[in-house]
Design a protein around this motif. Structure first.
Motif, mmCIF file in Angstrom:
data_model
loop_
_atom_site.group_PDB
_atom_site.id
_atom_site.type_symbol
_atom_site.label_atom_id
_atom_site.label_comp_id
_atom_site.label_asym_id
_atom_site.label_seq_id
_atom_site.Cartn_x
_atom_site.Cartn_y
_atom_site.Cartn_z
ATOM 1 N N PHE A 37 0.792 -1.221 0.136
ATOM 2 C CA PHE A 37 0.099 -0.169 0.059
ATOM 3 C C PHE A 37 0.840 1.352 -0.079
ATOM 4 O O PHE A 37 0.178 2.271 -0.218
ATOM 5 N N LEU A 51 0.581 6.885 -0.907
ATOM 6 C CA LEU A 51 -0.222 5.460 -0.933
ATOM 7 C C LEU A 51 0.280 4.968 -2.809
ATOM 8 O O LEU A 51 0.571 5.796 -3.353
ATOM 9 N N GLY A 55 -3.289 0.894 -3.472
ATOM 10 C CA GLY A 55 -3.870 1.491 -2.323
ATOM 11 C C GLY A 55 -5.029 2.620 -2.816
ATOM 12 O O GLY A 55 -5.958 2.608 -2.162
#
Length: 86
Positions: A37, A51, A55
């Motif tokens: 992520f 991110l 993600g």
């Protein structure tokens, strides 16, 4: 060694083994989730973490799903005027 001491020793060994396994699995899952992520660019003091694309996609689809399910819930509530008929 009495029977009580023996049982206590066995339980201590089992609990410490299970605790060690659980700690290792937890650290592995944490590392896996961070690797999937988050992406880190740069190094040292200039490193930034953000991110990853995966993600962002997961958050977008989760938000769409939540929004649609809440709309469906509100629509069902108003069409039934609060009764629990389905």
């Amino acid at each position: 060694m009495t029977g009580t001491n023996l049982v206590t020793s066995i339980i201590d060994i089992l609990v410490s083994g299970i605790s060690g396994i659980a700690t290792g699995v937890g650290q592995g899952l944490s590392t896996l989730a961070s690797g999937i992520f988050f992406t880190t660019t740069g190094s040292g003091a200039d490193a930034t973490t953000s991110l990853s694309v995966l993600g962002i996609c997961i958050i977008a689809f989760a938000a769409i799903s939540l929004g649609l399910s809440l709309c469906r819930w509100v629509l069902n509530f108003f069409t039934s005027l609060g009764s629990r008929n389905r």
